[in-house]
Design a protein around this motif. Structure first.
Motif, PDB file in Angstrom:
ATOM      1  N   VAL A  70       0.298  26.363  27.537  1.00 14.38           N
ATOM      2  CA  VAL A  70       0.848  25.286  28.713  1.00 14.38           C
ATOM      3  C   VAL A  70       0.223  24.005  28.324  1.00 14.38           C
ATOM      4  O   VAL A  70       0.907  23.009  28.190  1.00 14.38           O
ATOM      5  N   GLN A  71      -1.023  23.928  28.496  1.00 17.22           N
ATOM      6  CA  GLN A  71      -1.681  22.510  28.500  1.00 17.22           C
ATOM      7  C   GLN A  71      -1.579  22.145  26.759  1.00 17.22           C
ATOM      8  O   GLN A  71      -1.517  20.860  26.890  1.00 17.22           O
ATOM      9  N   ALA A  72      -1.504  22.949  25.773  1.00 17.08           N
ATOM     10  CA  ALA A  72      -1.377  22.511  24.616  1.00 17.08           C
ATOM     11  C   ALA A  72       0.204  21.777  24.510  1.00 17.08           C
ATOM     12  O   ALA A  72       0.570  20.921  24.016  1.00 17.08           O
ATOM     13  N   VAL A  73       1.371  22.417  24.925  1.00 17.95           N
ATOM     14  CA  VAL A  73       2.483  22.068  24.872  1.00 17.95           C
ATOM     15  C   VAL A  73       2.778  20.630  25.794  1.00 17.95           C
ATOM     16  O   VAL A  73       3.265  19.807  24.925  1.00 17.95           O
ATOM     17  N   VAL A  74       2.076  20.706  26.734  1.00 19.66           N
ATOM     18  CA  VAL A  74       2.255  19.508  27.732  1.00 19.66           C
ATOM     19  C   VAL A  74       1.682  18.230  26.825  1.00 19.66           C
ATOM     20  O   VAL A  74       2.258  17.075  26.932  1.00 19.66           O
ATOM     21  N   ILE A  75       0.261  18.345  26.562  1.00 18.51           N
ATOM     22  CA  ILE A  75      -0.648  17.513  26.288  1.00 18.51           C
ATOM     23  C   ILE A  75      -0.172  16.891  24.681  1.00 18.51           C
ATOM     24  O   ILE A  75       0.237  15.651  24.677  1.00 18.51           O
ATOM     25  N   LEU A  76       0.304  17.624  23.777  1.00 16.10           N
ATOM     26  CA  LEU A  76       0.520  17.293  22.478  1.00 16.10           C
ATOM     27  C   LEU A  76       2.074  16.772  22.631  1.00 16.10           C
ATOM     28  O   LEU A  76       2.414  15.814  21.901  1.00 16.10           O
ATOM     29  N   GLY A  77       2.880  17.388  23.617  1.00 14.11           N
ATOM     30  CA  GLY A  77       4.346  16.851  23.804  1.00 14.11           C
ATOM     31  C   GLY A  77       4.247  15.163  24.115  1.00 14.11           C
ATOM     32  O   GLY A  77       4.848  14.486  23.542  1.00 14.11           O
ATOM     33  N   VAL A  78       3.213  14.997  25.297  1.00 17.87           N
ATOM     34  CA  VAL A  78       3.334  13.333  25.574  1.00 17.87           C
ATOM     35  C   VAL A  78       2.773  12.848  24.719  1.00 17.87           C
ATOM     36  O   VAL A  78       3.201  11.666  24.261  1.00 17.87           O
ATOM     37  N   LEU A  79       1.667  13.132  23.835  1.00 15.94           N
ATOM     38  CA  LEU A  79       0.807  12.294  22.988  1.00 15.94           C
ATOM     39  C   LEU A  79       2.150  12.106  21.738  1.00 15.94           C
ATOM     40  O   LEU A  79       2.058  10.904  21.276  1.00 15.94           O
ATOM     41  N   ILE A  80       2.721  13.080  21.289  1.00 17.14           N
ATOM     42  CA  ILE A  80       3.670  12.847  20.222  1.00 17.14           C
ATOM     43  C   ILE A  80       4.670  11.893  20.644  1.00 17.14           C
ATOM     44  O   ILE A  80       5.240  11.259  19.757  1.00 17.14           O
ATOM     45  N   ALA A  81       5.100  11.926  21.750  1.00 18.58           N
ATOM     46  CA  ALA A  81       6.206  11.012  22.506  1.00 18.58           C
ATOM     47  C   ALA A  81       5.622   9.660  22.599  1.00 18.58           C
ATOM     48  O   ALA A  81       6.296   8.831  21.968  1.00 18.58           O
ATOM     49  N   VAL A  82       4.555   9.556  22.672  1.00 17.71           N
ATOM     50  CA  VAL A  82       3.848   8.043  22.824  1.00 17.71           C
ATOM     51  C   VAL A  82       3.673   7.550  21.497  1.00 17.71           C
ATOM     52  O   VAL A  82       3.824   6.389  21.200  1.00 17.71           O
ATOM     53  N   ALA A  83       3.213   8.429  20.388  1.00 14.28           N
ATOM     54  CA  ALA A  83       3.000   8.073  18.924  1.00 14.28           C
ATOM     55  C   ALA A  83       4.362   7.556  18.701  1.00 14.28           C
ATOM     56  O   ALA A  83       4.535   6.809  17.711  1.00 14.28           O
ATOM     57  N   ARG A  84       5.452   8.333  18.954  1.00 13.13           N
ATOM     58  CA  ARG A  84       6.801   8.070  18.272  1.00 13.13           C
ATOM     59  C   ARG A  84       7.200   6.694  18.941  1.00 13.13           C
ATOM     60  O   ARG A  84       7.804   6.025  18.065  1.00 13.13           O
ATOM     61  N   PHE A  85       7.032   6.592  20.124  1.00 14.75           N
ATOM     62  CA  PHE A  85       7.562   5.375  20.718  1.00 14.75           C
ATOM     63  C   PHE A  85       6.676   4.060  20.182  1.00 14.75           C
ATOM     64  O   PHE A  85       7.279   2.923  19.796  1.00 14.75           O
TER      65      PHE A  85
ATOM     66  N   LEU B  98       1.623   3.709   9.068  1.00 18.80           N
ATOM     67  CA  LEU B  98       1.483   3.814  10.660  1.00 18.80           C
ATOM     68  C   LEU B  98       1.932   5.259  11.298  1.00 18.80           C
ATOM     69  O   LEU B  98       1.403   5.824  12.117  1.00 18.80           O
ATOM     70  N   GLN B  99       3.058   5.596  10.589  1.00 21.36           N
ATOM     71  CA  GLN B  99       3.677   6.896  11.081  1.00 21.36           C
ATOM     72  C   GLN B  99       2.366   8.179  10.736  1.00 21.36           C
ATOM     73  O   GLN B  99       2.103   8.739  11.904  1.00 21.36           O
ATOM     74  N   ILE B 100       1.937   8.168   9.767  1.00 19.63           N
ATOM     75  CA  ILE B 100       0.809   9.146   9.466  1.00 19.63           C
ATOM     76  C   ILE B 100      -0.322   8.951  10.441  1.00 19.63           C
ATOM     77  O   ILE B 100      -0.850   9.798  11.186  1.00 19.63           O
ATOM     78  N   SER B 101      -0.759   7.346  10.563  1.00 18.16           N
ATOM     79  CA  SER B 101      -1.955   7.296  11.499  1.00 18.16           C
ATOM     80  C   SER B 101      -1.613   7.669  12.972  1.00 18.16           C
ATOM     81  O   SER B 101      -2.580   8.283  13.533  1.00 18.16           O
ATOM     82  N   PHE B 102      -0.462   7.260  13.527  1.00 17.14           N
ATOM     83  CA  PHE B 102      -0.158   7.482  14.899  1.00 17.14           C
ATOM     84  C   PHE B 102      -0.281   9.153  15.217  1.00 17.14           C
ATOM     85  O   PHE B 102      -0.726   9.524  16.294  1.00 17.14           O
ATOM     86  N   TYR B 103       0.742   9.607  14.365  1.00 15.64           N
ATOM     87  CA  TYR B 103       0.783  11.200  14.589  1.00 15.64           C
ATOM     88  C   TYR B 103      -0.236  11.855  14.409  1.00 15.64           C
ATOM     89  O   TYR B 103      -0.794  12.802  15.184  1.00 15.64           O
ATOM     90  N   GLY B 104      -1.286  11.612  13.320  1.00 13.99           N
ATOM     91  CA  GLY B 104      -2.503  11.893  13.310  1.00 13.99           C
ATOM     92  C   GLY B 104      -3.594  11.827  14.413  1.00 13.99           C
ATOM     93  O   GLY B 104      -4.152  12.959  14.871  1.00 13.99           O
TER      94      GLY B 104
END
Length: 475
Positions: free
Chosen positions: A216-231, A258-264
């Motif tokens: 659950v922590q992985a899904v929430v944290i990664l989901g939020v971080l990926i959304a921020v990186a996409r924004f 930038l896409q590779i850096s932010f998502y990485g």
């Protein structure tokens, strides 16, 4: 539940922390067997489940109290009133939104989201009004349930508006449901109990342990971080694409980097925040890399070719190219292929490797000037000097033909039935098409030759019949 004094939690923790002993039938004489350790996860789950059952039973029992039942009835009545307000005020607000011409798109999107959530917004407003009024006229405990419902409804509305920033529907729903569950547990005071329950539901193999809490922590944290990186990626990409000081190929390269850096960075921070050690994956990642290198040679070749194209600027978006029978302009440059749009509306996805290894004609590589040649012939009885002058003047009168790069006309040979010429002229907009400009120049030549009695010959053949007289024509 809270009593009439208004104190206490909604769901008090009943866990006493004791651990039942192992069953008497356990084979305690087995070598290396420890009964307490073997039954610890099971007994903990049973203990925690009993605690949650007791709390749920207390909650249901408290609902039978008169004032708690009244508060639930008041909440249901406020929901019905919010539904009526939505039916009455929704259409006028919709009509008012239709008159807001010239507003920015982001503001209109906010209005659309608010209009879609009018019912819960009215419900939250009515709930807080009821809570404030009841706290002024009666004891706080008699508005305690309404306060919890108002807090939950407000938190859910905030989560809905916050998750609208996530474009991916799947990711948006995942984050939204996860946030709703966490907010509900936090308001009800069950966060620690739920965390203990999820942590004890785990799979263990040696030193490896993965629990539902970790998932659950992985899904929430990664989901939020990926959304921020996409924004951040989309926002930065728009600014880079609008910068005219950077070449188109460099814009594409910068955006990809930038896409590779932010998502990485988002993935790395998320994994570290969860507590997963990445050092153990070094050997595995090396083996996977070798396998991918052999199995995905074409894919890797296209990726590397795409980077080379962006770096050497041989092809960039907007260039007009010819590759074999394909003629069109570059629409986009992707990581694996280039999109080429032809004049007939077809879009070809050409692998980057083909653009590197094959011969490509770039009509607008160094500049936009393109020279075109057309061939024609006139009769031997026409003056060649006059023909050349008429051809040059006709080409100059056609739109898109450059005047400062004057057209030229030369004799290229004496054919069987005509004197052959070549007419050369320049244009600077190959993206507008080549066939149409050639057709316009041919049409101008036809008009000029017709006005000046210049004939365009065509082969003529005479057939003679041998071994007899020619047949007479029928009556």
């Amino acid at each position: 539940m809270a009593d009439d004094t208004g104190t206490g939690r909604a769901f008090p923790n009943q866990i006493d922390g004791t651990t039942p002993s192992a069953p008497a039938s356990t084979p305690s004489d087995a070598p290396g067997f420890v009964p307490e350790l073997a039954t610890q996860p099971v007994t903990d789950l049973v203990d925690l489940g009993q605690s949650l059952y007791v709390q749920a039973e207390m909650f249901l029992t408290s609902m039978l109290r008169p004032w708690n039942a009244y508060q639930l009835a008041i909440a249901l009545g406020l929901w019905a009133l919010a539904h009526i307000l939505r039916a009455l005020l929704g259409p006028p607000i919709r009509n008012w939104m239709g008159t807001r011409e010239g507003w920015p798109k982001w503001r209109m999107r906010i209005l659309v989201v608010v209009h879609q959530r009018l019912r819960p917004i009215f419900f939250v407003m009515l709930l807080w009004i009821a809570v404030v009024v009841m706290r002024e006229v009666t004891w706080p405990s008699r508005s305690y349930i309404l306060g919890i419902i108002a807090t939950l409804a407000t938190a859910w509305i905030v989560v809905v508006f916050a998750t609208r920033l996530i474009r991916s529907i799947f990711l948006r729903r995942t984050v939204r449901y996860g946030a709703w569950a966490y907010v509900t547990l936090h308001v009800l005071g069950l966060t620690s109990d739920a965390a203990r329950l999820l942590d004890r539901a785990a799979l263990e193999a040696g030193e490896f342990r993965i629990s539902l809490l970790l998932v659950v922590q992985a899904v929430v944290i990664l989901g939020v971080l990926i959304a921020v990186a996409r924004f951040f990626t989309s926002t930065t990409s728009k600014r880079i694409q609008s910068n005219e000081d950077i070449s188109p190929s460099m814009r594409v390269l910068i955006v990809k980097m930038l896409q590779i850096s932010f998502y990485g960075i988002a993935f790395y921070i998320g994994v570290k925040a969860i507590g997963i050690d990445l050092t153990g994956l070094a050997v595995l990642s090396g083996a996977i890399g070798v396998g991918l290198g052999f199995g995905l040679q074409k894919v890797v070749s296209n990726l590397v070719s795409g980077v080379i194209i962006l770096l050497d600027k041989s092809i960039k978006p907007g260039d007009v190219i010819s590759l074999g029978e394909t003629f069109g302009w570059i629409n986009t440059l992707g990581a694996r292929y280039a999109s080429v749009v032809t004049r007939d509306g077809k879009e070809y996805l050409i692998p980057n490797e083909d653009l590197i290894t094959n011969q490509v004609v770039n009509w607008s590589h160094s500049d936009d000037f393109v020279r075109l040649d057309i061939f024609f012939g006139t009769a031997y009885g026409d003056d060649p000097h006059e023909v050349r002058k008429l051809a040059i003047d006709a080409a100059k009168g056609v739109d898109r033909v450059l005047s400062f790069k004057a057209p030229v006309c030369h004799i290229v040979g004496f054919g069987d039935s005509s004197v052959d010429y070549i007419l050369r002229f320049w244009i600077r907009d190959p993206t507008q098409g080549l066939t149409n400009i050639r057709g316009n120049v041919y049409l101008a030549l036809w008009d000029a030759f017709s006005e000046n009695n210049i004939s365009i010959p065509f082969p003529q053949r005479e057939v003679k019949m041998l071994g007899g007289e020619m047949p007479s024509a029928p009556d």
